[in-house]
Design a protein around this motif. Structure first.
Motif, PDB file in Angstrom:
ATOM      1  N   SER A 129      -5.864  -2.741  -5.586  1.00 34.31           N
ATOM      2  CA  SER A 129      -4.850  -3.375  -4.739  1.00 34.31           C
ATOM      3  C   SER A 129      -5.424  -4.083  -3.525  1.00 34.31           C
ATOM      4  N   GLN A 130      -6.734  -4.161  -3.424  1.00 32.47           N
ATOM      5  CA  GLN A 130      -7.323  -4.893  -2.308  1.00 32.47           C
ATOM      6  C   GLN A 130      -6.906  -6.361  -2.362  1.00 32.47           C
ATOM      7  N   GLY A 131      -6.356  -6.847  -1.274  1.00 29.28           N
ATOM      8  CA  GLY A 131      -5.884  -8.223  -1.222  1.00 29.28           C
ATOM      9  C   GLY A 131      -4.477  -8.410  -1.745  1.00 29.28           C
ATOM     10  N   ALA A 132      -3.800  -7.330  -2.159  1.00 30.09           N
ATOM     11  CA  ALA A 132      -2.426  -7.440  -2.660  1.00 30.09           C
ATOM     12  C   ALA A 132      -1.456  -7.667  -1.499  1.00 30.09           C
ATOM     13  N   ARG A 133      -0.424  -8.455  -1.755  1.00 28.33           N
ATOM     14  CA  ARG A 133       0.589  -8.636  -0.721  1.00 28.33           C
ATOM     15  C   ARG A 133       1.524  -7.430  -0.652  1.00 28.33           C
ATOM     16  N   LEU A 134       1.578  -6.662  -1.752  1.00 25.36           N
ATOM     17  CA  LEU A 134       2.384  -5.444  -1.774  1.00 25.36           C
ATOM     18  C   LEU A 134       1.857  -4.549  -2.881  1.00 25.36           C
ATOM     19  N   THR A 135       1.693  -3.268  -2.554  1.00 19.09           N
ATOM     20  CA  THR A 135       1.305  -2.268  -3.547  1.00 19.09           C
ATOM     21  C   THR A 135       2.494  -1.355  -3.789  1.00 19.09           C
ATOM     22  N   VAL A 136       2.850  -1.162  -5.047  1.00  9.33           N
ATOM     23  CA  VAL A 136       4.034  -0.384  -5.403  1.00  9.33           C
ATOM     24  C   VAL A 136       3.607   0.831  -6.218  1.00  9.33           C
ATOM     25  N   VAL A 137       4.090   1.999  -5.837  1.00  8.43           N
ATOM     26  CA  VAL A 137       3.825   3.224  -6.590  1.00  8.43           C
ATOM     27  C   VAL A 137       5.119   4.014  -6.731  1.00  8.43           C
ATOM     28  N   GLY A 138       5.173   4.823  -7.771  1.00  9.97           N
ATOM     29  CA  GLY A 138       6.305   5.716  -7.954  1.00  9.97           C
ATOM     30  C   GLY A 138       6.099   7.002  -7.178  1.00  9.97           C
ATOM     31  N   THR A 139       7.048   7.907  -7.276  1.00  4.54           N
ATOM     32  CA  THR A 139       6.960   9.166  -6.548  1.00  4.54           C
ATOM     33  C   THR A 139       7.591  10.279  -7.345  1.00  4.54           C
ATOM     34  N   HIS A 147      -1.520   7.260   2.364  1.00  3.58           N
ATOM     35  CA  HIS A 147      -2.351   7.572   3.516  1.00  3.58           C
ATOM     36  C   HIS A 147      -3.443   6.530   3.752  1.00  3.58           C
ATOM     37  N   HIS A 148      -3.983   5.951   2.693  1.00  4.91           N
ATOM     38  CA  HIS A 148      -5.184   5.139   2.837  1.00  4.91           C
ATOM     39  C   HIS A 148      -4.982   3.641   2.615  1.00  4.91           C
ATOM     40  N   ALA A 149      -3.850   3.228   2.076  1.00  3.96           N
ATOM     41  CA  ALA A 149      -3.617   1.802   1.849  1.00  3.96           C
ATOM     42  C   ALA A 149      -3.557   1.054   3.174  1.00  3.96           C
ATOM     43  N   LYS A 150      -4.098  -0.144   3.213  1.00  6.88           N
ATOM     44  CA  LYS A 150      -4.133  -0.927   4.449  1.00  6.88           C
ATOM     45  C   LYS A 150      -3.063  -2.012   4.485  1.00  6.88           C
ATOM     46  N   GLY A 151      -2.595  -2.446   3.333  1.00  5.62           N
ATOM     47  CA  GLY A 151      -1.575  -3.482   3.292  1.00  5.62           C
ATOM     48  C   GLY A 151      -0.185  -2.888   3.119  1.00  5.62           C
ATOM     49  N   PRO A 152       0.846  -3.744   3.039  1.00  3.06           N
ATOM     50  CA  PRO A 152       2.214  -3.272   2.819  1.00  3.06           C
ATOM     51  C   PRO A 152       2.308  -2.458   1.535  1.00  3.06           C
ATOM     52  N   MET A 153       3.062  -1.377   1.596  1.00  2.00           N
ATOM     53  CA  MET A 153       3.192  -0.496   0.438  1.00  2.00           C
ATOM     54  C   MET A 153       4.649  -0.128   0.229  1.00  2.00           C
ATOM     55  N   LEU A 154       5.050  -0.032  -1.036  1.00  2.00           N
ATOM     56  CA  LEU A 154       6.412   0.348  -1.377  1.00  2.00           C
ATOM     57  C   LEU A 154       6.392   1.601  -2.235  1.00  2.00           C
ATOM     58  N   ILE A 155       7.089   2.640  -1.751  1.00  2.00           N
ATOM     59  CA  ILE A 155       7.267   3.873  -2.511  1.00  2.00           C
ATOM     60  C   ILE A 155       8.613   3.782  -3.214  1.00  2.00           C
ATOM     61  N   SER A 156       8.608   3.822  -4.535  1.00  2.67           N
ATOM     62  CA  SER A 156       9.840   3.607  -5.308  1.00  2.67           C
ATOM     63  C   SER A 156      10.634   4.898  -5.451  1.00  2.67           C
ATOM     64  N   ARG A 157      11.509   5.124  -4.508  1.00  4.85           N
ATOM     65  CA  ARG A 157      12.385   6.286  -4.548  1.00  4.85           C
ATOM     66  C   ARG A 157      13.762   5.856  -5.024  1.00  4.85           C
ATOM     67  N   ARG A 158      14.513   6.797  -5.573  1.00  2.10           N
ATOM     68  CA  ARG A 158      15.877   6.541  -6.010  1.00  2.10           C
ATOM     69  C   ARG A 158      16.754   7.716  -5.635  1.00  2.10           C
ATOM     70  N   SER A 159      18.029   7.444  -5.378  1.00  9.96           N
ATOM     71  CA  SER A 159      18.987   8.509  -5.087  1.00  9.96           C
ATOM     72  C   SER A 159      19.184   9.367  -6.330  1.00  9.96           C
ATOM     73  N   THR A 160      19.215  10.684  -6.143  1.00 11.26           N
ATOM     74  CA  THR A 160      19.433  11.586  -7.273  1.00 11.26           C
ATOM     75  C   THR A 160      20.873  12.066  -7.345  1.00 11.26           C
ATOM     76  N   THR A 161      21.708  11.641  -6.387  1.00  7.47           N
ATOM     77  CA  THR A 161      23.121  12.023  -6.395  1.00  7.47           C
ATOM     78  C   THR A 161      23.955  10.794  -6.076  1.00  7.47           C
ATOM     79  N   GLY A 162      25.222  10.927  -6.300  1.00  7.90           N
ATOM     80  CA  GLY A 162      26.141   9.845  -5.973  1.00  7.90           C
ATOM     81  C   GLY A 162      26.756  10.004  -4.604  1.00  7.90           C
ATOM     82  N   GLN A 163      26.257  10.904  -3.771  1.00  9.02           N
ATOM     83  CA  GLN A 163      26.825  11.175  -2.479  1.00  9.02           C
ATOM     84  C   GLN A 163      26.707   9.984  -1.567  1.00  9.02           C
ATOM     85  N   ASN A 164      27.793   9.686  -0.848  1.00  9.39           N
ATOM     86  CA  ASN A 164      27.777   8.595   0.107  1.00  9.39           C
ATOM     87  C   ASN A 164      27.421   9.155   1.480  1.00  9.39           C
ATOM     88  N   TYR A 165      26.164   9.055   1.835  1.00  6.71           N
ATOM     89  CA  TYR A 165      25.709   9.639   3.088  1.00  6.71           C
ATOM     90  C   TYR A 165      26.305   8.911   4.283  1.00  6.71           C
TER      91      TYR A 165
END
Length: 292
Positions: free
Chosen positions: A241-251, A270-288
């Motif tokens: 991902s060196q030089g990537a405009r965005l790095t995406v990983v699941g969780t 912890h170690h990425a230097k550029g923008p990073m996206l952690i792909s999380r999703r809601s596990t319930t239908g609750q309206n917080y």
């Protein structure tokens, strides 16, 4: 017709938060969605004296919180004047309010001060907490230096469908190329080859499937894949991902202690230097939102 989801961004007046606001505003413009700018003030937890000082214009802790929010709004408008921006000042911990406000939204964006206290660890405690508890994708922004490179997404043996979908969206809205990476773990001492000849058929099939899915989701995007071997999966992802405009990983996981976003995502975050996206999703239908 469904209303577009919102990008939520936290702002605390810091340089890192300003960088996050600008990135979030640009993404909102690209995705044609509104931006929700949130400032959480802790002063009511410490004192009840929030009002102005008699005779002093624009004084008082309550006004200070509003000024901070106005600064964040100016950052957003400078980055993307056309974006619709909603603002909120909330009194309490950001770790409490930001996950609630952003649940089910397009994404939550936070800056990272990198104050963890360990050499080489670039992520701060709030960023890590959001990545572990939010119910939507979480973007962690560390600087204004965002390369014009590809979007890189790391997939595991499951195919990481949420991460792949988020990466496809990011590539499509930015016009970037998409690189799908799968890193096979090799024991220490394993002879690492740049082009391994003993690729496992299952790994090839995994990438072929991901390529097909990505090309269906983003027909106008150039999509490539890389099958890598490394004694450390996170290191392999970081190298790719060196030089990537965005790095995406699941969780994986739903708690806050170390490892609950998955050990690989935890290390890369912890170690990425550029923008990073952690792909999380809601596990319930609750309206917080109803709780606020």
């Amino acid at each position: 017709m469904h209303e577009p989801k919102t990008i939520v961004v936290g702002y605390d007046g810091s340089v890192e938060a300003a960088q996050a606001v600008r990135w979030a505003a640009e993404q909102a413009a690209l995705r044609s969605c509104p931006l929700h700018l949130v400032h959480c003030s802790l002063w009511p937890l410490l004192t009840n004296d929030l009002g102005p000082v008699p005779g002093v214009v624009d004084s008082g802790l309550e006004r200070s919180a509003q000024v901070t929010l106005e600064e964040g709004l100016a950052q957003a408008k400078h980055a993307a004047p056309e974006v619709e921006v909603r603002t909120s000042v909330l009194y309490g911990w950001p770790s409490v309010y930001l996950p609630k406000i952003s649940a089910g939204e397009e994404m939550l964006v936070v800056g990272s001060r990198g104050l963890g206290g360990f050499t080489g660890l670039l992520v701060g405690s709030v960023s890590l907490e959001m990545a572990a508890t939010a119910a939507c994708p979480v973007a962690v922004i560390r600087s204004d230096e965002h390369p014009d490179g590809p979007v890189v997404v790391a997939i595991d043996s499951s195919g990481s469908p949420a991460a792949l979908e988020d990466a496809c969206t990011a590539a499509a809205v930015t016009g970037a190329n998409l690189i799908i990476v799968h890193v096979q773990h090799a024991p220490t001492g394993y002879r690492l080859l740049r082009d391994p000849v003993d690729i496992h058929p299952a790994a090839e099939a995994l990438l072929d499937s991901a390529l097909s899915t990505a090309r269906d989701l983003t027909p106008g995007t150039t999509v490539q894949s890389q099958l890598l071997t490394n004694t450390s999966v996170p290191r392999g992802i970081l190298n790719a991902s060196q030089g990537a405009r965005l790095t995406v990983v699941g969780t994986k996981g739903h708690g806050l202690i170390k490892g609950t976003i998955g050990s690989t995502a935890h290390a890369v975050l912890h170690h990425a230097k550029g923008p990073m996206l952690i792909s999380r999703r809601s596990t319930t239908g609750q309206n917080y939102q109803e709780e606020l």
